[in-house]
Design a protein around this motif. Structure first.
Motif, PDB file in Angstrom:
ATOM      1  N   LEU A 190       0.374  13.674  72.852  1.00 14.53           N
ATOM      2  CA  LEU A 190       1.549  13.050  72.278  1.00 14.53           C
ATOM      3  C   LEU A 190       1.932  13.870  71.054  1.00 14.53           C
ATOM      4  CD1 LEU A 190       3.666  10.809  72.022  1.00 14.53           C
ATOM      5  CD2 LEU A 190       2.024   9.567  70.592  1.00 14.53           C
ATOM      6  N   VAL A 191       3.091  14.518  71.100  1.00 14.79           N
ATOM      7  CA  VAL A 191       3.574  15.333  69.988  1.00 14.79           C
ATOM      8  C   VAL A 191       4.648  14.546  69.249  1.00 14.79           C
ATOM      9  CG1 VAL A 191       4.740  17.464  69.320  1.00 14.79           C
ATOM     10  CG2 VAL A 191       3.025  17.504  71.145  1.00 14.79           C
ATOM     11  N   ILE A 192       4.380  14.259  67.975  1.00 16.12           N
ATOM     12  CA  ILE A 192       5.335  13.545  67.124  1.00 16.12           C
ATOM     13  C   ILE A 192       6.020  14.576  66.235  1.00 16.12           C
ATOM     14  CG2 ILE A 192       5.619  11.783  65.344  1.00 16.12           C
ATOM     15  CD1 ILE A 192       2.984  10.515  66.412  1.00 16.12           C
ATOM     16  N   GLU A 193       7.333  14.700  66.354  1.00 13.77           N
ATOM     17  CA  GLU A 193       8.086  15.716  65.618  1.00 13.77           C
ATOM     18  C   GLU A 193       9.248  15.062  64.881  1.00 13.77           C
ATOM     19  OE1 GLU A 193       9.361  18.398  63.632  1.00 13.77           O
ATOM     20  OE2 GLU A 193       7.806  19.215  64.967  1.00 13.77           O
ATOM     21  N   ALA A 194       9.292  15.279  63.569  1.00 12.23           N
ATOM     22  CA  ALA A 194      10.347  14.680  62.752  1.00 12.23           C
ATOM     23  C   ALA A 194      11.662  15.438  62.829  1.00 12.23           C
ATOM     24  CB  ALA A 194       9.883  14.587  61.292  1.00 12.23           C
ATOM     25  N   ASP A 195      11.607  16.715  63.211  1.00 11.12           N
ATOM     26  CA  ASP A 195      12.803  17.549  63.248  1.00 11.12           C
ATOM     27  C   ASP A 195      13.292  17.661  64.688  1.00 11.12           C
ATOM     28  OD1 ASP A 195      14.736  19.562  63.105  1.00 11.12           O
ATOM     29  OD2 ASP A 195      13.690  20.619  61.496  1.00 11.12           O
ATOM     30  N   ALA A 196      14.210  16.779  65.065  1.00  2.07           N
ATOM     31  CA  ALA A 196      14.701  16.746  66.443  1.00  2.07           C
ATOM     32  C   ALA A 196      15.382  18.052  66.834  1.00  2.07           C
ATOM     33  CB  ALA A 196      15.662  15.576  66.623  1.00  2.07           C
ATOM     34  N   ALA A 197      16.141  18.655  65.909  1.00  4.23           N
ATOM     35  CA  ALA A 197      16.847  19.895  66.225  1.00  4.23           C
ATOM     36  C   ALA A 197      15.860  21.022  66.486  1.00  4.23           C
ATOM     37  CB  ALA A 197      17.795  20.263  65.077  1.00  4.23           C
ATOM     38  N   LEU A 198      14.775  21.064  65.740  1.00  2.22           N
ATOM     39  CA  LEU A 198      13.753  22.093  65.959  1.00  2.22           C
ATOM     40  C   LEU A 198      13.092  21.894  67.319  1.00  2.22           C
ATOM     41  CD1 LEU A 198      12.082  24.475  64.883  1.00  2.22           C
ATOM     42  CD2 LEU A 198      10.513  22.793  63.900  1.00  2.22           C
ATOM     43  N   ALA A 199      12.763  20.655  67.649  1.00  7.81           N
ATOM     44  CA  ALA A 199      12.130  20.386  68.933  1.00  7.81           C
ATOM     45  C   ALA A 199      13.034  20.795  70.085  1.00  7.81           C
ATOM     46  CB  ALA A 199      11.775  18.901  69.033  1.00  7.81           C
ATOM     47  N   GLU A 200      14.321  20.512  69.979  1.00  9.20           N
ATOM     48  CA  GLU A 200      15.253  20.883  71.034  1.00  9.20           C
ATOM     49  C   GLU A 200      15.393  22.400  71.139  1.00  9.20           C
ATOM     50  OE1 GLU A 200      16.475  18.963  73.349  1.00  9.20           O
ATOM     51  OE2 GLU A 200      15.397  17.286  72.430  1.00  9.20           O
ATOM     52  N   PHE A 201      15.380  23.065  70.012  1.00  8.34           N
ATOM     53  CA  PHE A 201      15.465  24.527  69.977  1.00  8.34           C
ATOM     54  C   PHE A 201      14.277  25.155  70.709  1.00  8.34           C
ATOM     55  CE2 PHE A 201      14.908  28.428  67.070  1.00  8.34           C
ATOM     56  CZ  PHE A 201      15.766  29.212  67.828  1.00  8.34           C
ATOM     57  N   GLY A 242       0.928  17.807  80.504  1.00 11.11           N
ATOM     58  CA  GLY A 242       0.377  16.652  79.815  1.00 11.11           C
ATOM     59  C   GLY A 242       1.036  16.303  78.505  1.00 11.11           C
ATOM     60  N   LEU A 243       2.159  16.964  78.165  1.00 14.04           N
ATOM     61  CA  LEU A 243       2.774  16.755  76.856  1.00 14.04           C
ATOM     62  C   LEU A 243       3.893  15.724  76.921  1.00 14.04           C
ATOM     63  CD1 LEU A 243       3.581  19.350  74.149  1.00 14.04           C
ATOM     64  CD2 LEU A 243       5.373  17.757  74.838  1.00 14.04           C
ATOM     65  N   GLU A 244       3.837  14.773  75.993  1.00 17.59           N
ATOM     66  CA  GLU A 244       4.923  13.823  75.760  1.00 17.59           C
ATOM     67  C   GLU A 244       5.463  14.069  74.355  1.00 17.59           C
ATOM     68  OE1 GLU A 244       5.672   9.080  74.827  1.00 17.59           O
ATOM     69  OE2 GLU A 244       3.796   9.703  75.777  1.00 17.59           O
ATOM     70  N   LEU A 245       6.766  14.249  74.233  1.00 20.69           N
ATOM     71  CA  LEU A 245       7.402  14.488  72.945  1.00 20.69           C
ATOM     72  C   LEU A 245       8.022  13.195  72.441  1.00 20.69           C
ATOM     73  CD1 LEU A 245       8.410  16.430  70.708  1.00 20.69           C
ATOM     74  CD2 LEU A 245      10.436  16.829  72.144  1.00 20.69           C
ATOM     75  N   ARG A 246       7.702  12.858  71.192  1.00 24.89           N
ATOM     76  CA  ARG A 246       8.287  11.678  70.565  1.00 24.89           C
ATOM     77  C   ARG A 246       8.919  12.109  69.244  1.00 24.89           C
ATOM     78  NH1 ARG A 246       4.856   6.188  70.089  1.00 24.89           N
ATOM     79  NH2 ARG A 246       4.738   6.678  72.334  1.00 24.89           N
ATOM     80  N   LEU A 247      10.208  11.895  69.099  1.00 28.29           N
ATOM     81  CA  LEU A 247      10.930  12.292  67.897  1.00 28.29           C
ATOM     82  C   LEU A 247      10.898  11.162  66.886  1.00 28.29           C
ATOM     83  CD1 LEU A 247      14.002  13.974  69.617  1.00 28.29           C
ATOM     84  CD2 LEU A 247      11.949  15.092  68.723  1.00 28.29           C
ATOM     85  N   GLY A 248      10.450  11.481  65.657  1.00 26.06           N
ATOM     86  CA  GLY A 248      10.400  10.458  64.630  1.00 26.06           C
ATOM     87  C   GLY A 248       9.440  10.813  63.524  1.00 26.06           C
ATOM     88  N   ASP A 249       9.372   9.937  62.539  1.00 28.54           N
ATOM     89  CA  ASP A 249       8.485  10.096  61.390  1.00 28.54           C
ATOM     90  C   ASP A 249       7.035   9.866  61.809  1.00 28.54           C
ATOM     91  OD1 ASP A 249       7.905   9.989  58.356  1.00 28.54           O
ATOM     92  OD2 ASP A 249       7.130   8.074  59.083  1.00 28.54           O
ATOM     93  N   GLY A 250       6.142  10.712  61.287  1.00 25.80           N
ATOM     94  CA  GLY A 250       4.747  10.622  61.690  1.00 25.80           C
ATOM     95  C   GLY A 250       4.121   9.276  61.393  1.00 25.80           C
TER      96      GLY A 250
END
Length: 251
Positions: free
Chosen positions: A93-104, A116-124
């Motif tokens: 489970l990858v929690i990333e606060a920077d949605a634009a970076l994750a999309e890039f 096996g990776l699930e991406l979750r956008l939000g504050d840690g």
């Protein structure tokens, strides 16, 4: 050389191809290296802090067992890619606060295609509080704002949530920069700790990785993994049943 850029939440992101290594990409934000990704060989860890993370996880037995991992901070997903290769069947489970970076990163390097990776956008802090108790073998905090670790990562509230989410024998890994950190809350929660750093050359201050647990860490195995590392790695360990121990293989 291929270079892609994008404005993201925390600044200006750049992905630059490595002319020396086919498949290699360096991710920077505001000129600061965040991740190095080798699409052809995900077991290749270019940045020292990523190797430190690898040394710790490679010391955990059994060596090929899949893990349930929470990553706070995504970057280029170097470490999830590594674990997917060396511990097949692991779930991330990858929690990333920077949605634009994750999309890039996803657009250019296939973030969501990592097995096996699930991406979750939000504050840690917000997201980790939603996770089930005793559901993770490993929590990796690798979240930065520029050259500073993201606010709250080492404080009491976040540390308590990490301890809740980890299984009793789980390990907490924190990527740090420099030598001054307020780690009292982590020390109070996790009595067994090991710090890995490369501060063996005069004047060098780089990343450190703190491994923390509620049960003894596999220090003998960890020492074997770092014994022949270059540049040399220093390991400092603490625990209630032993005095502080320091080793500097290769120094």
């Amino acid at each position: 050389m291929s270079t892609w850029t994008r404005e993201v939440r925390f600044g200006h992101a750049e992905l630059r191809a490595d002319a020396e290594r086919p498949g290699g990409w360096l991710l920077t934000v505001n000129g600061i290296a965040q991740s190095y990704i080798d699409l052809d060989d995900p077991t290749y860890l270019e940045l020292e802090y990523a190797r430190y993370l690898g040394y710790v996880v490679d010391s955990l037995a059994p060596a090929d067992a899949p893990l349930e991992v929470v990553h706070v901070g995504g970057g280029g997903a170097t470490f999830p890619r590594y674990l997917a290769a060396v511990r097949p069947g692991s779930r991330h489970l990858v929690i990333e606060a920077d949605a634009a970076l994750a999309e890039f990163v996803d657009e250019r390097l296939g973030l969501r295609s990592v097995p096996g990776l699930e991406l979750r956008l939000g504050d840690g802090m917000t997201e980790i509080a939603t996770l089930p108790t005793a559901s993770a073998d490993l929590v990796v905090a690798d979240a930065f704002e520029g050259l500073r670790i993201a606010a709250g990562i080492t404080d009491a509230a976040f540390t308590a949530e990490v301890a809740r989410v980890l299984r009793p024998d789980g390990v907490y890994l924190v990527n740090l920069v420099g030598t001054r950190h307020h780690l009292d809350d982590i020390r109070a929660t996790f009595p067994y700790r090991a710090m890995l750093d490369g501060d063996v050359f005069a004047g060098y201050i780089g990343n450190q990785v703190l491994a923390a647990a509620r049960v003894p860490l596999p220090l003998d195995a960890l020492y074997r993994h770092v014994e022949h590392a270059f540049p040399p790695v220093r390991v400092s360990s603490e625990g209630p049943d032993r005095p502080p121990a320091r080793v500097a293989p290769g120094a």
